[in-house]
Design a protein around this motif. Structure first.
Motif, short mmCIF file in Angstrom:
data_model
loop_
_atom_site.label_atom_id
_atom_site.label_comp_id
_atom_site.label_asym_id
_atom_site.label_seq_id
_atom_site.Cartn_x
_atom_site.Cartn_y
_atom_site.Cartn_z
N TYR A 86 0.84 -1.20 0.00
CA TYR A 86 0.00 0.00 0.00
C TYR A 86 0.88 1.25 0.00
N LEU A 87 0.19 2.38 -0.10
CA LEU A 87 0.90 3.63 -0.41
C LEU A 87 1.95 4.03 0.63
N ALA A 88 1.63 3.85 1.93
CA ALA A 88 2.58 4.29 2.96
C ALA A 88 3.90 3.53 2.82
N ASP A 89 3.81 2.20 2.64
CA ASP A 89 5.03 1.40 2.47
C ASP A 89 5.73 1.73 1.16
N ILE A 90 4.94 1.88 0.10
CA ILE A 90 5.55 2.16 -1.22
C ILE A 90 6.36 3.45 -1.15
N ALA A 91 5.77 4.47 -0.54
CA ALA A 91 6.46 5.77 -0.47
C ALA A 91 7.75 5.64 0.33
N PHE A 92 7.67 4.94 1.48
CA PHE A 92 8.84 4.82 2.35
C PHE A 92 9.95 4.01 1.67
N ILE A 93 9.56 2.91 1.03
CA ILE A 93 10.57 2.06 0.36
C ILE A 93 11.23 2.83 -0.79
N SER A 95 11.63 5.95 -1.10
CA SER A 95 12.53 6.97 -0.59
C SER A 95 13.82 6.34 -0.07
N TRP A 96 13.69 5.30 0.77
CA TRP A 96 14.88 4.72 1.39
C TRP A 96 15.79 4.06 0.35
N LEU A 97 15.15 3.44 -0.67
CA LEU A 97 15.98 2.80 -1.71
C LEU A 97 16.51 3.83 -2.71
N ASP A 98 16.12 5.08 -2.50
CA ASP A 98 16.60 6.18 -3.36
C ASP A 98 16.24 5.93 -4.83
N ILE A 99 15.03 5.40 -5.03
CA ILE A 99 14.59 5.14 -6.41
C ILE A 99 14.18 6.47 -7.02
N ARG A 100 14.70 6.76 -8.16
CA ARG A 100 14.45 8.05 -8.81
C ARG A 100 14.45 7.86 -10.32
N ARG A 101 14.24 8.98 -11.03
CA ARG A 101 14.23 8.93 -12.49
C ARG A 101 15.53 8.31 -12.99
N GLY A 102 15.43 7.30 -13.82
CA GLY A 102 16.64 6.68 -14.39
C GLY A 102 17.17 5.51 -13.58
N SER A 103 16.59 5.22 -12.40
CA SER A 103 17.10 4.11 -11.57
C SER A 103 16.84 2.76 -12.24
N ARG A 104 17.74 1.82 -11.96
CA ARG A 104 17.54 0.42 -12.40
C ARG A 104 17.26 -0.38 -11.14
N VAL A 105 16.09 -1.03 -11.14
CA VAL A 105 15.58 -1.64 -9.90
C VAL A 105 15.16 -3.09 -10.17
N THR A 232 5.92 0.62 9.07
CA THR A 232 5.12 1.79 8.68
C THR A 232 3.73 1.65 9.26
N LEU A 233 3.34 2.59 10.09
CA LEU A 233 2.00 2.55 10.68
C LEU A 233 1.25 3.83 10.32
N LEU A 234 -0.05 3.72 10.27
CA LEU A 234 -0.85 4.89 9.91
C LEU A 234 -1.63 5.37 11.11
N ARG A 235 -1.56 6.66 11.37
CA ARG A 235 -2.44 7.25 12.39
C ARG A 235 -3.34 8.26 11.68
N PRO A 236 -4.58 7.86 11.40
CA PRO A 236 -5.45 8.78 10.66
C PRO A 236 -5.80 10.01 11.50
N HIS A 237 -5.90 11.14 10.83
CA HIS A 237 -6.35 12.38 11.47
C HIS A 237 -7.70 12.73 10.88
N GLU A 238 -8.68 12.95 11.75
CA GLU A 238 -10.00 13.31 11.26
C GLU A 238 -10.13 14.84 11.35
N VAL A 239 -10.45 15.45 10.21
CA VAL A 239 -10.58 16.91 10.23
C VAL A 239 -12.01 17.27 10.59
N GLN A 240 -12.17 18.10 11.62
CA GLN A 240 -13.51 18.50 12.06
C GLN A 240 -13.66 20.01 11.93
#
Ligand SMILES: C[S@@+](CC[C@H](N)C(=O)[O-])C[C@H]1O[C@@H](n2cnc3c(N)ncnc32)[C@H](O)[C@@H]1O
Length: 377
Positions: A86-93, A95-105, A232-240
């Motif tokens: 899911y998105l939280a893990d994908i984003a973190f991975i 970033s940490w793997l430094d995947i960017r434009r042109g990377s070979r993965v 990676t854990l999610l703490r949802p914030h509810e906007v009121q």
């Protein structure tokens, strides 16, 4: 990647957003119908409609939104053939793997292709994703989707068991991501695939801590460094939308006003009591006077009585110190948006074990045997 048209066209993959929990992909095929609890639609009705539109059903039972796919929406909508990232893990991975434009993965296994779509967008046409899947039907389905979504030139999908047979590339990728039941069996193969001319990175995704420990041992044995685990854990914030809290000046002013009202009430009570007492005293004096006048002789002078008449002090207008000037008080905003954090922390999917492979400069006989500590570049 996917359609870049502004309007929906035949053959497009469209994300049909019905509710937050009901999001699904649809391949626009003229002649076909789309039915849901939010009504009846014909695919041809969608053609030519701008992406992002809200579309009412033919039978007036509701509406849907037609969205252009993105990797984020695809992760929310894709048909699950396996557990997915899911998105939280994908984003973190990413970033940490430094995947960017042109990377070979490298990724293994492909599964439902959730991670693959995000990586494909990040690395773009100048990078490359080598994806491996040992379940043949899953590999075929994922390959079909990669072609339909226009990322087949960025992703090479190979059907193979990477724990047994390793990867198809050597000394060439910047990072490796392993989402396998036994990642420790693929660590040595991953090391072979990683380039050796600069520091590279690996991430292993495992649902339980026993698997993490086995992976950490394998990474240590293979000479990886900086081994770190995250969850990676999610703490949802509810906007009121709540009434605005009053500014301090308002609270002080309100207290002053209350104090002033209390004081005025107290003074009014004192004044009333004094007035009543004075009236009673006057009545008594009058009665006294009449009695004495009647009793005494007409010669008696009543000057003394008048001199002792009670003089009431007017107290009602006494001034108390809390003056309130309403023009000095700023008007509070009527409502504010406040974010309330949920006490519940959700989202445990797996533990993420990261490590680096730092190239050995000046290999010695010791290094070659694998005992030396890698030096930082
Ligand atoms: C949890 S899924 C991966 C999900 C994927 N990361 C995603 O985001 O959709 C794990 C996949 O690894 C595959 N797999 C397991 N062992 C494997 C191996 N030794 N070689 C290649 N693929 C393997 C499984 O068939 C499964 O499809």
């Amino acid at each position: 990647m996917w359609s870049t048209n502004r309007q929906v066209a035949a053959g497009d993959v469209v994300i049909i957003w019905q509710t937050r929990e009901l999001i699904q992909p649809l391949l626009i095929t003229p002649g076909k119908d789309f039915n849901s609890r939010f009504g009846h639609y014909k695919h041809v009705d969608f053609i030519g409609i701008p992406y992002g539109s809200k579309v009412g059903s033919r039978n007036g039972k509701g509406f849907i939104h037609l969205l252009r796919p993105t990797p984020e929406l695809w992760t929310m909508a894709l048909p699950h053939r396996t557990q997915i990232l899911y998105l939280a893990d994908i984003a973190f991975i990413t970033s940490w793997l430094d995947i960017r434009r042109g990377s070979r993965v490298i990724e293994a296994g492909t599964g439902s292709g959730s991670f693959s779509h995000s990586v494909a967008r990040t690395i773009g046409s100048t990078g490359h994703l080598y994806s491996y899947e040992f379940h043949e039907a899953r590999a075929d389905k994922a390959r079909e989707e990669f072609v339909r979504h226009g990322i087949e030139d960025i992703v090479t999908l190979t059907h193979r068991n990477v724990c047994k047979d390793g990867f198809t590339v050597e000394n060439s990728v910047d990072s490796v991501f392993l989402d396998l039941p036994a990642p420790w069996d693929a660590v040595e193969h991953a090391k072979k695939a990683l380039r050796k001319d600069c520091p590279t990175r690996i991430c292993c995704f495992s649902p339980c801590i026993e698997q993490v420990l086995r992976t950490v041992n394998a990474l240590n044995d293979a000479g990886f460094t900086d081994i770190t685990m995250y969850e990676t854990l999610l703490r949802p914030h509810e906007v009121q939308h709540l009434p605005a809290p009053l500014p301090l000046s308002h609270i002080i002013d309100k207290l002053k006003k209350m104090e002033q009202n209390r004081e005025e009430k107290r003074l009014r009570q004192i004044a009333n009591a004094s007035k009543r007492k004075r009236e009673d005293d006057l009545k008594g004096l009058e009665a006294d006077k009449r009695a004495r006048t009647e009793e005494s002789s007409a010669l008696e002078d009543n000057n003394d009585q008048e001199g002792s008449t009670f003089q009431a002090t007017p107290l009602a207008s006494a001034n108390v110190g809390f003056a309130t000037d309403p023009s000095q008080v700023e008007a509070p905003p009527a409502k504010v948006n406040l974010a309330k954090a949920s006490p519940e922390v959700r989202g445990h999917t797996s533990y993420l074990t990261f490590a680096r492979l730092v190239p050995i400069s000046n290999p010695t006989a010791e290094n070659i045997e694998g005992d030396a500590v890698a030096t930082s570049s």
